[in-house]
Design a protein around this motif. Structure first.
Motif, PDB file in Angstrom:
ATOM      1  N   PRO A 101       0.806  -1.234   0.000  1.00 23.35           N
ATOM      2  CA  PRO A 101       0.000   0.000   0.000  1.00 23.35           C
ATOM      3  C   PRO A 101       0.834   1.277   0.000  1.00 23.35           C
ATOM      4  N   VAL A 102       2.103   1.198   0.407  1.00 22.51           N
ATOM      5  CA  VAL A 102       2.914   2.405   0.583  1.00 22.51           C
ATOM      6  C   VAL A 102       4.160   2.422  -0.307  1.00 22.51           C
ATOM      7  N   TYR A 103       4.774   1.269  -0.534  1.00 25.66           N
ATOM      8  CA  TYR A 103       6.072   1.207  -1.206  1.00 25.66           C
ATOM      9  C   TYR A 103       5.955   0.688  -2.635  1.00 25.66           C
ATOM     10  N   ARG A 104       6.948   1.044  -3.456  1.00 24.84           N
ATOM     11  CA  ARG A 104       7.048   0.511  -4.802  1.00 24.84           C
ATOM     12  C   ARG A 104       8.480   0.066  -5.054  1.00 24.84           C
ATOM     13  N   HIS A 105       8.643  -0.925  -5.924  1.00 23.46           N
ATOM     14  CA  HIS A 105       9.974  -1.444  -6.224  1.00 23.46           C
ATOM     15  C   HIS A 105      10.745  -0.472  -7.099  1.00 23.46           C
ATOM     16  N   GLU A 106      12.026  -0.308  -6.802  1.00 23.89           N
ATOM     17  CA  GLU A 106      12.939   0.491  -7.615  1.00 23.89           C
ATOM     18  C   GLU A 106      14.278  -0.223  -7.656  1.00 23.89           C
ATOM     19  N   ARG A 107      14.735  -0.556  -8.847  1.00 19.33           N
ATOM     20  CA  ARG A 107      15.992  -1.279  -8.991  1.00 19.33           C
ATOM     21  C   ARG A 107      17.199  -0.378  -8.763  1.00 19.33           C
ATOM     22  N   ASP A 108      17.195   0.811  -9.345  1.00 18.89           N
ATOM     23  CA  ASP A 108      18.340   1.720  -9.246  1.00 18.89           C
ATOM     24  C   ASP A 108      17.994   2.869  -8.299  1.00 18.89           C
ATOM     25  N   LYS A 109      18.218   2.655  -7.028  1.00 23.78           N
ATOM     26  CA  LYS A 109      17.850   3.668  -6.042  1.00 23.78           C
ATOM     27  C   LYS A 109      18.790   4.868  -6.057  1.00 23.78           C
ATOM     28  N   PHE A 110      20.058   4.658  -6.409  1.00 27.91           N
ATOM     29  CA  PHE A 110      20.970   5.796  -6.511  1.00 27.91           C
ATOM     30  C   PHE A 110      20.438   6.797  -7.539  1.00 27.91           C
ATOM     31  N   ALA A 111      20.046   6.318  -8.702  1.00 28.57           N
ATOM     32  CA  ALA A 111      19.523   7.210  -9.740  1.00 28.57           C
ATOM     33  C   ALA A 111      18.224   7.855  -9.294  1.00 28.57           C
ATOM     34  N   ALA A 112      17.346   7.078  -8.667  1.00 29.14           N
ATOM     35  CA  ALA A 112      16.057   7.601  -8.226  1.00 29.14           C
ATOM     36  C   ALA A 112      16.224   8.721  -7.205  1.00 29.14           C
TER      37      ALA A 112
END
Length: 206
Positions: free
Chosen positions: A98-109
């Motif tokens: 409900p709150v989080y979403r997957h992100e592969r490249d967190k440095f870029a995000a």
């Protein structure tokens, strides 16, 4: 000082002015995960971290115990907040959906830059003035399975030159402070009030 009136309350969280750190760990495929946390405290050359039991960081540390503990500065708060709703877990654990979403490249995000560490495989966060290479020595479940405490041994400390007292091995507490997470709001430390009796920098800082 005049006695204060107190209320009995039940706050949903107890982040009463805790520092924000960014943890880098290694994923199973050799890439890195970057996660912000606000439960970290030090005892000598060891740090204790508090993590949610379903966090991707816990899974990584259980299998690959190397990490870097990057201490965020106040000017990085917006980068930290970009990371807050992201998870490296794929699929996202049901409780987090409900709150989080997957992100592969967190440095870029987050708009942050990885920098190679010396002794561990996960990278440092270049923008953080204080970076601690470490190894997780013990993971202990708690809170009826809701969280895990992680005891880490610090192996090497990297400090930006401008936050070190010249000619010493000491951080200048008058020249640098961590980003503080105060009941889900971001703060910087106020000007100093004095120093403790064991201070090693009282005569070298203003």
């Amino acid at each position: 000082m005049k006695p204060r009136t107190h209320l009995v309350i039940r706050p949903s969280i107890l982040y009463f002015g805790t520092p924000v750190v960014l943890l880098t760990t290694e994923n199973a495929d050799g890439t890195c995960n970057l996660a912000p946390i606000s439960s970290a405290w030090a005892l000598g050359q060891h740090l204790v971290l508090g993590l949610g039991s379903e966090s991707h960081t816990v899974r990584n540390l259980a299998e690959r115990p190397e990490l870097v503990i990057n201490v965020a500065s106040p000017e990085l708060w917006e980068h930290v907040e970009r990371l807050a709703p992201l998870t490296g877990a794929d699929p996202v654990p049901e409780a987090k959906r409900p709150v989080y979403r997957h992100e592969r490249d967190k440095f870029a995000a987050a708009g942050l830059t990885p920098a190679a560490a010396d002794l561990v495989r996960p990278p440092r966060v270049a923008e953080c003035a204080l970076q601690l290479e470490a190894r997780a020595r013990a993971l202990t479940p708690g809170g009826a399975g809701l969280f895990v405490t992680v005891e880490c041994e610090v192996l090497r400390v990297h400090a930006a030159e401008h936050i070190v007292v010249p000619g010493t091995q000491h951080i200048d507490p008058a020249g640098w402070s961590p980003l503080i997470y105060n009941f889900r709001h971001y703060h910087a430390l106020a000007p100093g009030l004095g120093h403790g009796f064991r201070s090693e920098t009282a005569t070298t800082t203003v």
